[in-house]
Write a protein that holds these residues in place. Structure first.
Motif, PDB file in Angstrom:
ATOM      1  N   SER A 109      40.163  44.886  49.685  1.00 22.05           N
ATOM      2  CA  SER A 109      39.066  45.122  49.280  1.00 22.05           C
ATOM      3  C   SER A 109      39.281  44.716  47.745  1.00 22.05           C
ATOM      4  O   SER A 109      40.232  44.440  47.237  1.00 22.05           O
ATOM      5  CB  SER A 109      39.179  46.873  49.008  1.00 22.05           C
ATOM      6  N   ILE A 110      38.177  44.667  46.949  1.00 20.32           N
ATOM      7  CA  ILE A 110      38.092  44.064  45.546  1.00 20.32           C
ATOM      8  C   ILE A 110      38.931  45.406  44.856  1.00 20.32           C
ATOM      9  O   ILE A 110      39.611  44.968  43.905  1.00 20.32           O
ATOM     10  CB  ILE A 110      36.767  43.781  45.188  1.00 20.32           C
ATOM     11  N   ASP A 111      38.562  46.441  44.844  1.00 24.35           N
ATOM     12  CA  ASP A 111      39.144  47.525  44.264  1.00 24.35           C
ATOM     13  C   ASP A 111      40.666  47.623  44.163  1.00 24.35           C
ATOM     14  O   ASP A 111      41.369  47.840  43.418  1.00 24.35           O
ATOM     15  CB  ASP A 111      38.596  48.840  44.710  1.00 24.35           C
ATOM     16  N   GLN A 112      41.181  47.477  45.642  1.00 25.16           N
ATOM     17  CA  GLN A 112      42.446  47.173  45.907  1.00 25.16           C
ATOM     18  C   GLN A 112      43.298  46.207  44.953  1.00 25.16           C
ATOM     19  O   GLN A 112      44.125  46.393  44.180  1.00 25.16           O
ATOM     20  CB  GLN A 112      43.096  47.317  47.093  1.00 25.16           C
ATOM     21  N   ALA A 113      42.778  45.114  44.978  1.00 26.76           N
ATOM     22  CA  ALA A 113      42.948  43.725  44.205  1.00 26.76           C
ATOM     23  C   ALA A 113      43.271  44.141  42.766  1.00 26.76           C
ATOM     24  O   ALA A 113      44.021  43.725  42.030  1.00 26.76           O
ATOM     25  CB  ALA A 113      42.354  42.482  44.520  1.00 26.76           C
ATOM     26  N   VAL A 114      41.980  44.741  42.122  1.00 27.27           N
ATOM     27  CA  VAL A 114      42.105  45.229  40.636  1.00 27.27           C
ATOM     28  C   VAL A 114      43.194  46.217  40.466  1.00 27.27           C
ATOM     29  O   VAL A 114      43.824  45.819  39.465  1.00 27.27           O
ATOM     30  CB  VAL A 114      40.654  46.066  40.282  1.00 27.27           C
ATOM     31  N   ARG A 115      43.370  47.054  41.472  1.00 29.73           N
ATOM     32  CA  ARG A 115      44.460  48.181  41.154  1.00 29.73           C
ATOM     33  C   ARG A 115      46.004  47.496  41.016  1.00 29.73           C
ATOM     34  O   ARG A 115      46.508  47.566  40.347  1.00 29.73           O
ATOM     35  CB  ARG A 115      44.547  49.110  42.292  1.00 29.73           C
ATOM     36  N   GLU A 116      46.018  46.366  42.053  1.00 30.39           N
ATOM     37  CA  GLU A 116      47.558  45.736  41.960  1.00 30.39           C
ATOM     38  C   GLU A 116      47.655  44.719  40.826  1.00 30.39           C
ATOM     39  O   GLU A 116      48.721  44.632  40.173  1.00 30.39           O
ATOM     40  CB  GLU A 116      47.249  44.598  43.216  1.00 30.39           C
ATOM     41  N   ILE A 117      46.364  44.201  40.116  1.00 28.11           N
ATOM     42  CA  ILE A 117      46.541  43.331  38.936  1.00 28.11           C
ATOM     43  C   ILE A 117      46.748  44.119  37.864  1.00 28.11           C
ATOM     44  O   ILE A 117      47.777  43.879  37.058  1.00 28.11           O
ATOM     45  CB  ILE A 117      45.214  42.434  38.919  1.00 28.11           C
ATOM     46  N   THR A 118      46.131  45.523  37.607  1.00 22.77           N
ATOM     47  CA  THR A 118      46.307  46.075  36.633  1.00 22.77           C
ATOM     48  C   THR A 118      47.560  46.777  36.802  1.00 22.77           C
ATOM     49  O   THR A 118      48.461  46.974  35.539  1.00 22.77           O
ATOM     50  CB  THR A 118      45.392  47.076  36.514  1.00 22.77           C
ATOM     51  N   SER A 119      48.215  47.096  37.804  1.00 19.16           N
ATOM     52  CA  SER A 119      49.630  47.604  38.042  1.00 19.16           C
ATOM     53  C   SER A 119      50.552  46.713  37.495  1.00 19.16           C
ATOM     54  O   SER A 119      51.749  46.952  36.910  1.00 19.16           O
ATOM     55  CB  SER A 119      49.782  47.940  39.354  1.00 19.16           C
ATOM     56  N   ALA A 120      50.536  45.226  37.860  1.00 16.55           N
ATOM     57  CA  ALA A 120      51.209  44.235  37.372  1.00 16.55           C
ATOM     58  C   ALA A 120      51.175  44.063  35.817  1.00 16.55           C
ATOM     59  O   ALA A 120      52.177  43.910  35.218  1.00 16.55           O
ATOM     60  CB  ALA A 120      50.957  43.168  38.233  1.00 16.55           C
ATOM     61  N   MET A 121      50.180  44.359  35.398  1.00 14.82           N
ATOM     62  CA  MET A 121      50.010  44.239  33.861  1.00 14.82           C
ATOM     63  C   MET A 121      50.669  45.281  33.136  1.00 14.82           C
ATOM     64  O   MET A 121      51.488  45.058  32.134  1.00 14.82           O
ATOM     65  CB  MET A 121      48.468  44.339  33.332  1.00 14.82           C
ATOM     66  N   THR A 122      50.663  46.656  33.809  1.00 14.47           N
ATOM     67  CA  THR A 122      51.177  47.789  33.147  1.00 14.47           C
ATOM     68  C   THR A 122      52.784  47.580  33.538  1.00 14.47           C
ATOM     69  O   THR A 122      53.468  48.296  32.649  1.00 14.47           O
ATOM     70  CB  THR A 122      50.519  49.021  33.451  1.00 14.47           C
ATOM     71  N   GLN A 123      53.147  47.154  34.562  1.00 15.83           N
ATOM     72  CA  GLN A 123      54.665  47.184  34.903  1.00 15.83           C
ATOM     73  C   GLN A 123      55.257  45.946  34.207  1.00 15.83           C
ATOM     74  O   GLN A 123      56.564  46.027  34.310  1.00 15.83           O
ATOM     75  CB  GLN A 123      54.879  47.174  36.327  1.00 15.83           C
TER      76      GLN A 123
END
Length: 186
Positions: A164-178
């Motif tokens: 899903s696109i939403d899942q991809a967005v979550r993975e990217i934002t998670s990588a940014m915050t981590q």
């Protein structure tokens, strides 16, 4: 940099045509309040202007769209804005250029390879895709299959738009915050 504002980030989305980069880039740039820089938009405008035909076609100026994108991204990064770069980014030379752009703009860098693991879905996306830009000719499935696309030899976050696109967005934002990003050398 204003007090309390984080360093800008350059999130470079890469992947074959039809995997969902632009849909992802639009959603991600809204989510993180970043500028979306799309190679297709730049190249379509150059084509529509007639300049590409006047100089002998894209083979005469193959990297022009990317060079313009690097310059636009650097302007935004230098002004403190994060950028989501949306391009096929198929070879080491273009990937290194994005890295230099992040460094010059004193921005964090996150390389993201966008894939669509469902081959039938990927093919359907390509075959049913229509251009949303004057001057942009979308590739055929055969052109996508034959396109040069080098394997990554540097760290890259892979996201799958078949999920899903939403899942991809979550993975990217998670990588940014981590902090899973390269930081510029000072």
């Amino acid at each position: 940099m204003p007090i309390g504002k984080p360093e800008p980030a350059l999130i470079v989305l890469s992947g074959l045509p039809g995997v969902g980069k632009t849909t992802l880039a639009r959603r991600l740039s809204t989510e993180i309040d970043a500028v979306h820089v799309r190679i297709d938009t730049i190249e379509a405008a150059l084509t529509a202007s007639g300049i590409v035909d006047r100089v002998g076609g894209w083979s005469a100026v193959p990297d022009t769209g990317y060079r313009i994108a690097y310059a636009i991204a650097l302007d935004h990064l230098s002004a403190g804005h994060s950028v989501v770069a949306d391009s096929v980014n198929p070879i080491a030379i273009t990937r290194a250029a994005w890295s230099r752009c992040a460094k010059a703009g004193r921005a964090r860098l996150l390389n993201v390879e966008v894939v669509c693991s469902d081959l039938a879905l990927h093919r359907r996306r390509v075959e049913t895709r229509t251009s949303d830009l004057e001057g942009l000719v979308v590739p055929t499935w055969q052109q996508v299959e034959e396109r040069t696309y080098e394997r990554w030899d540097t760290p890259v976050l892979r996201v799958d738009t078949a999920v899903s696109i939403d899942q991809a967005v979550r993975e990217i934002t998670s990588a940014m915050t981590q902090g899973d990003v390269e930081t510029p050398s000072r």
